[in-house]
Structure formats: C-alpha cells, structure tokens
Design a protein around this motif. Structure first.
Motif, PDB file in Angstrom:
ATOM      1  N   THR A  36       9.925  33.191  16.061  1.00 20.58           N
ATOM      2  CA  THR A  36       9.646  31.988  15.278  1.00 20.58           C
ATOM      3  C   THR A  36       8.192  31.986  14.808  1.00 20.58           C
ATOM      4  O   THR A  36       7.365  32.759  15.285  1.00 20.58           O
ATOM      5  CB  THR A  36       9.889  30.721  16.115  1.00 20.58           C
ATOM      6  OG1 THR A  36       8.913  30.655  17.172  1.00 20.58           O
ATOM      7  CG2 THR A  36      11.295  30.717  16.714  1.00 20.58           C
ATOM      8  N   THR A  37       7.893  31.086  13.889  1.00 23.87           N
ATOM      9  CA  THR A  37       6.524  30.932  13.409  1.00 23.87           C
ATOM     10  C   THR A  37       5.569  30.638  14.557  1.00 23.87           C
ATOM     11  O   THR A  37       4.458  31.165  14.616  1.00 23.87           O
ATOM     12  CB  THR A  37       6.447  29.801  12.372  1.00 23.87           C
ATOM     13  OG1 THR A  37       7.246  30.153  11.239  1.00 23.87           O
ATOM     14  CG2 THR A  37       5.017  29.550  11.920  1.00 23.87           C
ATOM     15  N   ARG A  38       6.005  29.794  15.496  1.00 26.00           N
ATOM     16  CA  ARG A  38       5.162  29.456  16.635  1.00 26.00           C
ATOM     17  C   ARG A  38       4.825  30.699  17.468  1.00 26.00           C
ATOM     18  O   ARG A  38       3.718  30.823  17.996  1.00 26.00           O
ATOM     19  CB  ARG A  38       5.861  28.415  17.517  1.00 26.00           C
ATOM     20  CG  ARG A  38       5.018  27.917  18.693  1.00 26.00           C
ATOM     21  CD  ARG A  38       5.809  26.926  19.529  1.00 26.00           C
ATOM     22  NE  ARG A  38       6.089  25.731  18.781  1.00 26.00           N
ATOM     23  CZ  ARG A  38       5.269  24.691  18.684  1.00 26.00           C
ATOM     24  NH1 ARG A  38       4.085  24.730  19.272  1.00 26.00           N
ATOM     25  NH2 ARG A  38       5.614  23.625  17.994  1.00 26.00           N
ATOM     26  N   ASP A  39       5.764  31.633  17.566  1.00 25.18           N
ATOM     27  CA  ASP A  39       5.521  32.879  18.310  1.00 25.18           C
ATOM     28  C   ASP A  39       4.468  33.741  17.625  1.00 25.18           C
ATOM     29  O   ASP A  39       3.660  34.400  18.286  1.00 25.18           O
ATOM     30  CB  ASP A  39       6.810  33.700  18.423  1.00 25.18           C
ATOM     31  CG  ASP A  39       7.913  32.991  19.175  1.00 25.18           C
ATOM     32  OD1 ASP A  39       7.596  32.262  20.135  1.00 25.18           O
ATOM     33  OD2 ASP A  39       9.088  33.173  18.806  1.00 25.18           O
ATOM     34  N   ALA A  40       4.493  33.753  16.292  1.00 25.23           N
ATOM     35  CA  ALA A  40       3.729  34.746  15.542  1.00 25.23           C
ATOM     36  C   ALA A  40       2.395  34.268  15.009  1.00 25.23           C
ATOM     37  O   ALA A  40       1.498  35.081  14.785  1.00 25.23           O
ATOM     38  CB  ALA A  40       4.574  35.264  14.377  1.00 25.23           C
ATOM     39  N   ALA A  41       2.253  32.961  14.756  1.00 27.21           N
ATOM     40  CA  ALA A  41       1.094  32.502  14.000  1.00 27.21           C
ATOM     41  C   ALA A  41       0.455  31.262  14.604  1.00 27.21           C
ATOM     42  O   ALA A  41       1.104  30.475  15.290  1.00 27.21           O
ATOM     43  CB  ALA A  41       1.503  32.219  12.551  1.00 27.21           C
ATOM     44  N   ASP A  42      -0.821  31.114  14.315  1.00 29.17           N
ATOM     45  CA  ASP A  42      -1.560  29.883  14.606  1.00 29.17           C
ATOM     46  C   ASP A  42      -2.120  29.400  13.266  1.00 29.17           C
ATOM     47  O   ASP A  42      -3.129  29.924  12.776  1.00 29.17           O
ATOM     48  CB  ASP A  42      -2.689  30.142  15.602  1.00 29.17           C
ATOM     49  CG  ASP A  42      -3.432  28.864  15.994  1.00 29.17           C
ATOM     50  OD1 ASP A  42      -3.289  27.857  15.281  1.00 29.17           O
ATOM     51  OD2 ASP A  42      -4.168  28.892  16.989  1.00 29.17           O
ATOM     52  N   LEU A  43      -1.441  28.433  12.664  1.00 21.84           N
ATOM     53  CA  LEU A  43      -1.814  27.956  11.333  1.00 21.84           C
ATOM     54  C   LEU A  43      -2.873  26.866  11.367  1.00 21.84           C
ATOM     55  O   LEU A  43      -3.271  26.358  10.316  1.00 21.84           O
ATOM     56  CB  LEU A  43      -0.569  27.451  10.597  1.00 21.84           C
ATOM     57  CG  LEU A  43       0.569  28.476  10.440  1.00 21.84           C
ATOM     58  CD1 LEU A  43       1.725  27.866   9.644  1.00 21.84           C
ATOM     59  CD2 LEU A  43       0.075  29.750   9.772  1.00 21.84           C
ATOM     60  N   SER A  44      -3.356  26.540  12.550  1.00 20.77           N
ATOM     61  CA  SER A  44      -4.341  25.459  12.651  1.00 20.77           C
ATOM     62  C   SER A  44      -5.665  25.824  11.988  1.00 20.77           C
ATOM     63  O   SER A  44      -6.407  24.944  11.546  1.00 20.77           O
ATOM     64  CB  SER A  44      -4.575  25.092  14.124  1.00 20.77           C
ATOM     65  OG  SER A  44      -5.156  26.176  14.841  1.00 20.77           O
ATOM     66  N   PHE A  45      -5.955  27.126  11.878  1.00 20.28           N
ATOM     67  CA  PHE A  45      -7.233  27.525  11.286  1.00 20.28           C
ATOM     68  C   PHE A  45      -7.225  27.316   9.772  1.00 20.28           C
ATOM     69  O   PHE A  45      -8.234  26.857   9.211  1.00 20.28           O
ATOM     70  CB  PHE A  45      -7.534  28.991  11.630  1.00 20.28           C
ATOM     71  CG  PHE A  45      -7.778  29.201  13.092  1.00 20.28           C
ATOM     72  CD1 PHE A  45      -9.023  28.937  13.641  1.00 20.28           C
ATOM     73  CD2 PHE A  45      -6.759  29.647  13.930  1.00 20.28           C
ATOM     74  CE1 PHE A  45      -9.250  29.112  15.006  1.00 20.28           C
ATOM     75  CE2 PHE A  45      -6.975  29.816  15.290  1.00 20.28           C
ATOM     76  CZ  PHE A  45      -8.224  29.543  15.833  1.00 20.28           C
ATOM     77  N   ILE A  46      -6.121  27.609   9.107  1.00 21.14           N
ATOM     78  CA  ILE A  46      -6.075  27.343   7.668  1.00 21.14           C
ATOM     79  C   ILE A  46      -5.940  25.842   7.406  1.00 21.14           C
ATOM     80  O   ILE A  46      -6.434  25.341   6.406  1.00 21.14           O
ATOM     81  CB  ILE A  46      -4.970  28.137   6.943  1.00 21.14           C
ATOM     82  CG1 ILE A  46      -3.586  27.900   7.543  1.00 21.14           C
ATOM     83  CG2 ILE A  46      -5.290  29.620   6.957  1.00 21.14           C
ATOM     84  CD1 ILE A  46      -2.482  28.619   6.779  1.00 21.14           C
ATOM     85  N   GLU A  47      -5.322  25.126   8.341  1.00 27.88           N
ATOM     86  CA  GLU A  47      -5.277  23.666   8.219  1.00 27.88           C
ATOM     87  C   GLU A  47      -6.688  23.111   8.349  1.00 27.88           C
ATOM     88  O   GLU A  47      -7.085  22.194   7.623  1.00 27.88           O
ATOM     89  CB  GLU A  47      -4.346  23.085   9.262  1.00 27.88           C
ATOM     90  CG  GLU A  47      -2.875  23.436   9.028  1.00 27.88           C
ATOM     91  CD  GLU A  47      -1.983  23.136  10.233  1.00 27.88           C
ATOM     92  OE1 GLU A  47      -2.512  22.683  11.265  1.00 27.88           O
ATOM     93  OE2 GLU A  47      -0.760  23.374  10.136  1.00 27.88           O
ATOM     94  N   GLY A  48      -7.470  23.685   9.285  1.00 31.07           N
ATOM     95  CA  GLY A  48      -8.848  23.250   9.473  1.00 31.07           C
ATOM     96  C   GLY A  48      -9.725  23.591   8.278  1.00 31.07           C
ATOM     97  O   GLY A  48     -10.635  22.844   7.924  1.00 31.07           O
ATOM     98  N   ALA A  49      -9.443  24.732   7.634  1.00 36.86           N
ATOM     99  CA  ALA A  49     -10.234  25.144   6.480  1.00 36.86           C
ATOM    100  C   ALA A  49      -9.971  24.257   5.279  1.00 36.86           C
ATOM    101  O   ALA A  49     -10.832  24.126   4.395  1.00 36.86           O
ATOM    102  CB  ALA A  49      -9.919  26.588   6.127  1.00 36.86           C
TER     103      ALA A  49
END
Length: 330
Positions: free
Chosen positions: A315-328
């Motif tokens: 799943t996306t949760r397994d593979a990625a941490d999208l919080s950094f692009i959300e923070g950017a």
C-alpha cells in the motif's frame, strides 16, 4: 516476466548487513559539533532530470550542512546503500526501491523526480500494436522500467498471439539512433532523446503512444530516503524536499531556469537541444516534486506488481511518506 531480480537480490543482501539506526540517522550520517549534518546523497548518472536535485543539495549546503553527492551506475546500488544507512537520500527508478521496501528495507519514497516521460516512437507505418507483430522492437534491458511499460502496453493492446520481436540494444539515445537508421521499427524514448531525434532531421517517424496519457498514475522515477534519517533529521529532510519543490516551481515558471541548471551542473552536456527539451518538460507538467498522492503512489505500486517486480498487496502507507511534500506545499 519478473524484472529487477538483481534489485531483489541486492536488497536482500543489504538487509542482512543493515546497521541498526543510531541517533545520527545511520552510519553515513553525522551530526557535527556545530549542530549541522554531514550526509550523502546518491544519484544515478545525473542527467537533465536530476539537476534540480543538485540545486536542492546546494540549498542545504548554503544552510551549513555538509552534503556529499556520489554517482552510482545502478539504482540497485543506491537502494543497498540506503538500506545500510550509508546514504541518506537517493533518487532514481522506483521499481528497485519498491522491491527493497517489500523486503522490509528501511526506505520511504518522499517526492517525485519527474513524471512519466516515456513515449513509444515508431516508423511512420506503425499506428497500432498489431503493426509491430514480429517486427524489431528496441529495449534497453529486460529489467528496465521502459521495457516494463512497453510490455504492459503490448499485453493490453496487441491482438491474440501478436507480439513484437524484442531486441536489447542499449540506452534511450542509442535506440533513438537505431530507430532513425531503420534498424528497429519502434522503441520507447525519453523526451530528451525524442527531441534530439527530431533535431537530427530524422524523417518517417511517429509517436505511437504517449505513456503519460495511458499510465497517468505511474511515477517511474522518485526520491526515496533512509527512514532513520527521515525520523531523526526530519527538519533537514523537509528542507531538502521544500528546496526541490521550489526548484521545480521555478522551472515551470520559466523553463530557462532548467537550462541554467544544466549549464551549471552538467557543463559537458550538449546544450543544443536543452532549451527545447526544457519547454517540453514544462508543457507536459512533468517537473512537480509534490505531484505524488496516495492515489498515484498506489497506482505506481499496482503497475510494478502487474509487471512482476513486487507481489500484490503493498500500500501507499507501506511505500511512501507524503508528509514532506505536504509540508513543502503548506
């Protein structure tokens, strides 16, 4: 066919030798006496698509961090180094990263390098997959992402029992030359090599399919990082992603910024077609480090599962941490 078996083997070896994460974020990361970091970013044969990453590295250097950049021949080597903690960040083919993540390597995808820039070019007589039945079709290797994309298209578009004759003949630029000379009837090309092909005066060629349109959720080149680095030095990781997002924004505002970056970081690159290539990237909206979403990361995962690179179920949760692009973007 299962691809990237070498990636899986290297990732398995890496996992056996992973050093337990320390407070420094891995053996390759150190906190200096002044509180700034010393760490390494691994890139694979830097080209036009990775110069924004080099600019983002320079932003961190301007903030006082010591960042080494190493150039590696294969993404599998970067994945292995990330798993060990030798490298903090890398950016290249998504498939090997997903393969390592599947085996519990401490790696997360954190941003996009460039969107899906691949398209299939062919001789003018080629207008459909069936036209390629038994015809020479150039690929880089059995494990290349462009090969997986092309074979996915063939499986979905060619009639029963109809398949091209796959020939392994080298990189995108070499295949472009082979197409222009009539040695092959079709091949997937990157934008830069398509532009070079056009500027060479080659005639009788056509774009058969734009894979950005047929596979809109596929992101074959991404930025990924060691999870200990992300956890223990979150602020620096955020600075890097934010800097990358801003560099991409500058390119989209004015593609001449990409031309300037190429001139600065790749001075030996042939500059003749860079301006045209930069406009093509901008027009296609391919430079967007913050383009990753839960949906398209899952779509990317599903593509590589369909291609046999990984098993289904990630799943996306397994593979990625999208919080950094959300923070950017905040």
């Amino acid at each position: 066919m299962h691809v990237w078996t070498r990636a899986k083997r290297l990732a398995a070896v890496a996992l056996l030798s992973v050093v337990a994460a320390t407070a420094c974020g891995g053996p390759g990361t150190h906190v200096r006496a002044d509180g700034k970091l010393s760490f390494t970013v691994a890139l694979i044969e830097p080209d036009l698509t990775t110069v924004p990453l080099l600019a983002a590295v320079d932003t961190l250097r301007d903030q006082g961090h010591e960042v080494d950049v190493v150039e590696l021949a294969e993404p599998e080597l970067a994945v292995e180094g990330l798993a060990k903690g030798d490298y903090a960040i890398s950016a290249e083919a998504t498939g090997p990263a997903l393969s390592a993540i599947e085996q519990d390597a401490p790696i997360k995808i954190i941003a996009d390098v460039v969107g899906n820039q691949w398209a299939l070019y062919g001789r003018s007589a080629v207008s459909s997959c069936d036209d390629l039945n038994g015809r020479p079709f150039g690929i880089f290797s059995e494990g290349a992402v462009a090969t997986a994309i092309a074979k996915d298209w063939v499986a979905g578009e060619c009639g029963a029992g109809k398949r091209p004759d796959y020939l392994t003949i080298g990189g995108s630029d070499v295949r472009a030359q082979a197409l222009a000379s009539g040695e092959i009837d079709a091949t997937p090309l990157e934008i830069s090599d398509a532009v070079a092909l056009e500027s060479s005066g080659a005639s009788g060629l056509t774009k058969v399919v734009d894979f950005a349109e047929t596979l809109p959720d596929l992101h074959p080149q991404t930025v990924y990082a060691n999870t200990a680095f992300l956890t223990q030095h979150r602020g620096v990781a955020q600075e890097f992603v934010t800097a990358l997002v801003r560099e991409h924004g500058r390119i989209n505002a004015d593609p001449r910024h990409l031309v300037a970056l190429v001139r600065k970081y790749l001075p030996e690159e042939d500059q003749e077609d860079v301006a045209t290539t930069a406009r093509r990237y901008r027009d296609a909206k391919l430079f967007d480090a913050a383009a990753l979403t839960r949906r398209n990361v899952q779509g990317t995962i599903d593509f590589f599962a369909r291609a046999g690179v990984i098993e289904r179920g990630m799943t996306t949760r397994d593979a990625a941490d999208l919080s950094f692009i959300e923070g950017a973007s905040s």
